[in-house]
Design a protein around this motif. Structure first.
Motif, PDB file in Angstrom:
ATOM      1  N   ASN A 100       0.756  -1.285   0.312  1.00  0.00           N
ATOM      2  CA  ASN A 100       0.038   0.214  -0.011  1.00  0.00           C
ATOM      3  C   ASN A 100       0.576   0.808  -0.354  1.00  0.00           C
ATOM      4  O   ASN A 100       1.536   1.602   1.372  1.00  0.00           O
ATOM      5  CB  ASN A 100      -0.798  -0.146   1.043  1.00  0.00           C
ATOM      6  N   GLU A 101       0.937   1.482  -0.957  1.00  0.00           N
ATOM      7  CA  GLU A 101       2.083   3.442  -1.432  1.00  0.00           C
ATOM      8  C   GLU A 101       1.340   4.224   0.586  1.00  0.00           C
ATOM      9  O   GLU A 101       2.707   4.590   0.837  1.00  0.00           O
ATOM     10  CB  GLU A 101       1.130   3.952  -2.465  1.00  0.00           C
ATOM     11  N   LYS A 102       0.285   5.024   0.697  1.00  0.00           N
ATOM     12  CA  LYS A 102       0.241   5.095   1.102  1.00  0.00           C
ATOM     13  C   LYS A 102       1.149   4.772   2.424  1.00  0.00           C
ATOM     14  O   LYS A 102       1.818   5.675   3.612  1.00  0.00           O
ATOM     15  CB  LYS A 102      -1.548   5.399   1.533  1.00  0.00           C
ATOM     16  N   LYS A 103       0.661   3.832   3.280  1.00  0.00           N
ATOM     17  CA  LYS A 103       1.070   3.120   4.242  1.00  0.00           C
ATOM     18  C   LYS A 103       2.841   3.192   4.454  1.00  0.00           C
ATOM     19  O   LYS A 103       3.828   3.458   5.231  1.00  0.00           O
ATOM     20  CB  LYS A 103       0.527   1.794   4.595  1.00  0.00           C
ATOM     21  N   LEU A 104       3.098   2.684   3.470  1.00  0.00           N
ATOM     22  CA  LEU A 104       4.561   3.108   2.492  1.00  0.00           C
ATOM     23  C   LEU A 104       5.349   4.351   2.834  1.00  0.00           C
ATOM     24  O   LEU A 104       5.784   3.848   3.496  1.00  0.00           O
ATOM     25  CB  LEU A 104       4.529   2.054   1.089  1.00  0.00           C
ATOM     26  N   GLY A 105       4.478   5.074   2.785  1.00  0.00           N
ATOM     27  CA  GLY A 105       4.919   6.710   3.793  1.00  0.00           C
ATOM     28  C   GLY A 105       5.162   6.998   4.459  1.00  0.00           C
ATOM     29  O   GLY A 105       5.969   6.889   5.122  1.00  0.00           O
ATOM     30  N   ARG A 106       3.845   5.843   5.621  1.00  0.00           N
ATOM     31  CA  ARG A 106       4.527   6.557   6.788  1.00  0.00           C
ATOM     32  C   ARG A 106       4.628   5.006   7.369  1.00  0.00           C
ATOM     33  O   ARG A 106       4.839   5.719   8.875  1.00  0.00           O
ATOM     34  CB  ARG A 106       2.775   5.960   7.359  1.00  0.00           C
ATOM     35  N   LEU A 107       5.419   4.280   7.230  1.00  0.00           N
ATOM     36  CA  LEU A 107       6.509   3.509   7.611  1.00  0.00           C
ATOM     37  C   LEU A 107       8.026   4.027   7.968  1.00  0.00           C
ATOM     38  O   LEU A 107       8.380   4.594   7.435  1.00  0.00           O
ATOM     39  CB  LEU A 107       6.488   2.307   7.109  1.00  0.00           C
ATOM     40  N   LYS A 108       8.219   4.267   9.623  1.00  0.00           N
ATOM     41  CA  LYS A 108       9.557   4.911   9.148  1.00  0.00           C
ATOM     42  C   LYS A 108      10.417   4.058   9.439  1.00  0.00           C
ATOM     43  O   LYS A 108      10.663   2.707   9.473  1.00  0.00           O
ATOM     44  CB  LYS A 108       9.377   4.834  11.233  1.00  0.00           C
ATOM     45  N   ARG A 109      11.464   4.313   8.368  1.00  0.00           N
ATOM     46  CA  ARG A 109      13.200   3.905   7.615  1.00  0.00           C
ATOM     47  C   ARG A 109      13.407   3.807   8.505  1.00  0.00           C
ATOM     48  O   ARG A 109      14.146   4.340   9.102  1.00  0.00           O
ATOM     49  CB  ARG A 109      12.951   4.448   6.254  1.00  0.00           C
ATOM     50  N   ARG A 110      14.208   1.995   9.104  1.00  0.00           N
ATOM     51  CA  ARG A 110      15.505   1.829   9.299  1.00  0.00           C
ATOM     52  C   ARG A 110      16.531   2.010   8.233  1.00  0.00           C
ATOM     53  O   ARG A 110      16.048   1.134   7.517  1.00  0.00           O
ATOM     54  CB  ARG A 110      14.870   0.548  10.435  1.00  0.00           C
ATOM     55  N   THR A 111      17.567   1.956   9.068  1.00  0.00           N
ATOM     56  CA  THR A 111      18.518   2.123   8.100  1.00  0.00           C
ATOM     57  C   THR A 111      19.692   0.815   8.710  1.00  0.00           C
ATOM     58  O   THR A 111      20.548   0.312   7.877  1.00  0.00           O
ATOM     59  CB  THR A 111      19.719   3.049   8.073  1.00  0.00           C
ATOM     60  N   ASP A 112      19.000  -0.008   9.727  1.00  0.00           N
ATOM     61  CA  ASP A 112      20.563  -0.878   9.520  1.00  0.00           C
ATOM     62  C   ASP A 112      19.859  -2.162   9.766  1.00  0.00           C
ATOM     63  O   ASP A 112      20.922  -3.106  10.319  1.00  0.00           O
ATOM     64  CB  ASP A 112      20.254  -0.619  11.771  1.00  0.00           C
TER      65      ASP A 112
END
Length: 333
Positions: A100-112
């Motif tokens: 879901n593109e909208k939910k993807l944008g709201r998910l905090k992106r972890r870089t580890d």
């Protein structure tokens, strides 16, 4: 006996029933899809994979590991609970058809940790977009994926089947495309079924794309698959004498004659089953082989290295890895 005494007995009995039902429900959930027990799992010292999306609408849970080796089941956990996101060693899945593109944008992106996209469909149906540098690993049926998840669309397979029938090949045709969907399907009769061969055409001729329609028919139903192009199967290391490829012949007429000849000669037909003496088919799709591989890959990495990323996933999993001109070369003549 006093009314008060009876009241306490009823309350005690009711509490026992409640506790029993609650325990059974949680245990049953664990045995099935782990949807309740997921929140009570001990994550200490285990590889935690967070499933960010469902798989074709169904939750991805720890039950996906049930057929993995015991060492994997005891060291890895798959969870779709948001409370476990911070503990995850990998953010799985993102299944391409469920993003879901909208939910993807709201998910905090972890870089580890690695973010993984899974695609079980070929490029015509996978619905993969560019996702610039968002995903680190791929998990697909392609051998060059970071996590290999094999099965174990746009071309005209109906057209070539109809062409074979017109050339005298006896083929029973079932399915919506033929408006013929019997409640009883002959293919489910197993080894004692009436067929020696089966049409195992994929809906697109794409790199490494060999699905259950090939594996299950050869293994479970013990028939000889007929495929379009040999190179796809040969590249996967599948024995040459396990199937018949149409492109081994100059035209469909010669192919039909060959199948008729094999069908009438038991000695020649048995040669297409000799591979069974040395090989056993494992349904890697049904056993969720890819999830076992994923847990093992993460578990072997004591520390997560600096992550690569895919600049353009749509280009990596594109229709350029497919060749559907095959049908034209055999039907336009």
């Amino acid at each position: 006996m006093s009314i008060r005494g009876n009241f306490y007995r009823v309350c005690f009995f009711g509490m026992c029933v409640f506790i029993t039902i609650t325990f059974y429900t949680i245990q049953k959930s664990y045995d099935g899809d782990e949807s309740l027990l997921n929140g009570y799992l001990n994550l200490t010292g285990k590889v935690v994979v967070y499933a960010a999306t469902p798989f074709f609408g169904s939750p991805i849970t720890n039950s996906y590991l049930k057929n993995c080796p015991e060492s994997v089941k005891t060291s890895c956990i798959i969870t779709n609970k948001k409370r476990h996101f911070c503990n995850a060693h990998a953010v799985l899945l993102f299944h391409s058809r469920d993003i879901n593109e909208k939910k993807l944008g709201r998910l905090k992106r972890r870089t580890d940790i690695p973010y993984i996209i899974m695609a079980s469909e070929n490029p015509y149906y996978a619905n993969i977009r560019k996702y610039e540098n968002y995903f680190n690993w791929t998990m697909t049926y392609r051998m060059d994926s970071d996590v290999y998840y094999p099965y174990g669309a746009l071309n005209r397979r109906k057209e070539i089947v109809d062409k074979l029938v017109s050339l005298g090949m006896n083929i029973d045709r079932f399915g919506k495309i033929y408006m013929n969907e019997p409640k009883w399907c002959p293919r489910n009769r197993g080894p004692e079924g009436p067929y020696k061969f089966t049409i195992a055409f994929e809906n697109s001729n794409c790199k490494d794309y060999v699905t259950e329609k090939f594996w299950r028919k050869a293994g479970r139903y013990r028939v000889v698959p007929i495929v379009m192009e040999r190179k796809i199967y040969k590249n996967l290391g599948i024995p040459d004498d396990m199937y018949i490829a149409i492109d081994d012949f100059p035209n469909l007429t010669d192919f039909v004659e060959h199948v008729k000849k094999i069908s009438e000669n038991e000695t020649e037909y048995i040669k297409y089953h000799k591979w069974r003496e040395n090989y056993r088919i494992v349904d890697t799709n049904e056993d969720n082989y890819g999830f076992c591989q994923l847990c093992q890959k993460i578990g072997k990495q004591k520390t997560i290295p600096k992550q690569k990323s895919y600049e353009n996933l749509a280009a990596w999993h594109s229709t350029l890895s497919c060749d559907n001109s095959f049908v034209d070369s055999f039907t336009i003549m």
